[in-house]
Design a protein around this motif. Structure first.
Motif, PDB file in Angstrom:
ATOM      1  N   ASP A   2     -17.214 -37.610  22.554  1.00  0.00           N
ATOM      2  CA  ASP A   2     -18.478 -37.770  21.855  1.00  0.00           C
ATOM      3  C   ASP A   2     -19.666 -37.607  22.809  1.00  0.00           C
ATOM      4  O   ASP A   2     -20.695 -37.067  22.444  1.00  0.00           O
ATOM      5  N   ASN A   6     -22.104 -34.652  21.639  1.00  0.00           N
ATOM      6  CA  ASN A   6     -23.118 -35.277  20.801  1.00  0.00           C
ATOM      7  C   ASN A   6     -24.515 -34.943  21.322  1.00  0.00           C
ATOM      8  O   ASN A   6     -25.256 -35.803  21.791  1.00  0.00           O
ATOM      9  N   ILE A  13     -16.978 -31.344  14.779  1.00  0.00           N
ATOM     10  CA  ILE A  13     -16.042 -31.503  15.886  1.00  0.00           C
ATOM     11  C   ILE A  13     -14.626 -31.385  15.337  1.00  0.00           C
ATOM     12  O   ILE A  13     -14.247 -32.107  14.411  1.00  0.00           O
ATOM     13  N   ASN A  22     -21.224 -34.576  14.798  1.00  0.00           N
ATOM     14  CA  ASN A  22     -21.996 -35.307  15.797  1.00  0.00           C
ATOM     15  C   ASN A  22     -23.262 -35.873  15.150  1.00  0.00           C
ATOM     16  O   ASN A  22     -23.595 -35.551  14.008  1.00  0.00           O
ATOM     17  N   THR A 292     -15.820 -27.380  18.966  1.00  0.00           N
ATOM     18  CA  THR A 292     -16.834 -27.647  17.945  1.00  0.00           C
ATOM     19  C   THR A 292     -17.302 -26.332  17.334  1.00  0.00           C
ATOM     20  O   THR A 292     -17.030 -25.244  17.860  1.00  0.00           O
TER      21      THR A 292
END
Length: 335
Positions: A2, A6, A13, A22, A292
């Motif tokens: 994360d 993020n 993700i 995110n 991602t």
């Protein structure tokens, strides 16, 4: 993971068993109130690859609904010319009339639809502004000049194969003065196979229409988009594990770098990753990669059938969307 992914971009993700999002600290194009100033600041179009009939480009900083609107418009609202009516004067081949007419309708035509008008009344007589006329007249015969020892079909018969090149344009009015090189885009499309005694005598009428009316009027063979993949390595992967990691992704996504007697994996180009998530098959690799997809970055691929260039198809879809919006605003102003 994360902490790595993020950031301030809207992302999904790809986990082993689920897909999460995110959480950017600021509103993104997906949830902020639309404004022209913000759109101009964030929106970009990047040309990636342009072949004769295929175009790949990126739309960046755009909401998914708008990207999908362009895709649907290219498929179903950008007009082209196609054969709509087939007058069968003679057909002694083994192909049924309706099958023959359907095949002819799907042959892409080399004619700029922007030079024609939509036919107001389908039953009305065609004019030079809204209609193209073609003929297909061909007869299969025995080839008397061929060697008697040859059993090749091409040697035994004449006109045994009917191709799109046999379709001839018949100009209406002054069409010959303002139009050039009208006819099938590809000369080698096989229409029918015939034998001596088989004959075709057809009159073909082509009109302008859109893909929502029939797929033969769609200007594209395909038009699709996908989200931009992004791959980050969370730790260094060396040796045999690096080779396994490379095989988990599409060719070119992960490369092996050799340095000071050791080899390790690096991300070469994540753009063409297919998101297969094969890396999660290996316990020692599943925590080494963050996969991602960026939700406001769309990779578009447009493949034209040849009547219009792919870049023209996209710009025409933009014009059509603009006209639809103006029409809607006009209707709302009268409510």
């Amino acid at each position: 993971m994360d902490r790595v992914v993020n950031d301030e971009k809207p992302r999904v993700i790809l986990g082993e068993h689920k897909i999460t999002q995110n959480l950017p600290s600021q509103p993104t194009v997906l949830d902020e109130k639309w404004s022209l100033r913000s759109f101009k600041k964030k929106f970009r179009v990047v040309m990636v690859r342009y072949d004769e009939n295929e175009l790949e480009f990126d739309l960046i900083g755009i909401h998914p609904f708008l990207a999908n609107a362009f895709r649907r418009l290219m498929l179903s609202d950008v007009p082209t010319m196609a054969i709509e009516k087939v007058h069968i004067l003679n057909n002694t081949s083994i192909i049924q009339d309706e099958v023959l007419a359907h095949r002819l309708g799907l042959i892409p035509l080399k004619a700029d639809p922007r030079l024609f008008e939509m036919k107001a009344d389908p039953a009305a007589e065609g004019t030079e502004q809204d209609t193209l006329e073609f003929t297909l007249k061909i007869k299969c015969t025995n080839n008397k000049d061929s060697s008697k020892d040859s059993l090749r079909v091409e040697d035994m018969y004449k006109n045994n194969n009917v191709y799109s090149k046999h379709i001839k344009w018949v100009p209406i009015g002054k069409q010959k003065e303002r139009l050039t090189d009208v006819g099938p885009i590809h000369p080698d499309i096989l229409i029918a196979k015939m034998r001596p005694g088989h004959e075709l005598d057809l009159k073909l009428i082509a009109v302008k229409s859109v893909g929502r009316d029939h797929a033969k009027f769609s200007p594209v063979a395909t038009a699709f988009y996908r989200l931009l993949p992004d791959i980050k390595l969370l730790r260094e992967v060396e040796g045999e594990a690096a080779e396994r990691l490379q095989k988990c992704f599409s060719p070119g996504v992960i490369s092996i770098r050799h340095e000071k007697g050791r080899q390790y994996a690096v991300v070469n180009d994540a753009r063409y990753d297919t998101g297969s998530r094969n890396v999660f098959r290996y316990e020692d690799l599943k925590d080494a990669v963050a996969m991602t997809k960026i939700q406001d970055h769309f990779i578009f691929t447009v493949e034209s059938v040849g009547a219009l260039r792919p870049d023209v198809i996209f710009t025409e879809s933009v014009k059509i969307l603009k006209d639809k919006c103006l029409s809607l605003l006009d209707e709302l102003s009268h409510v």
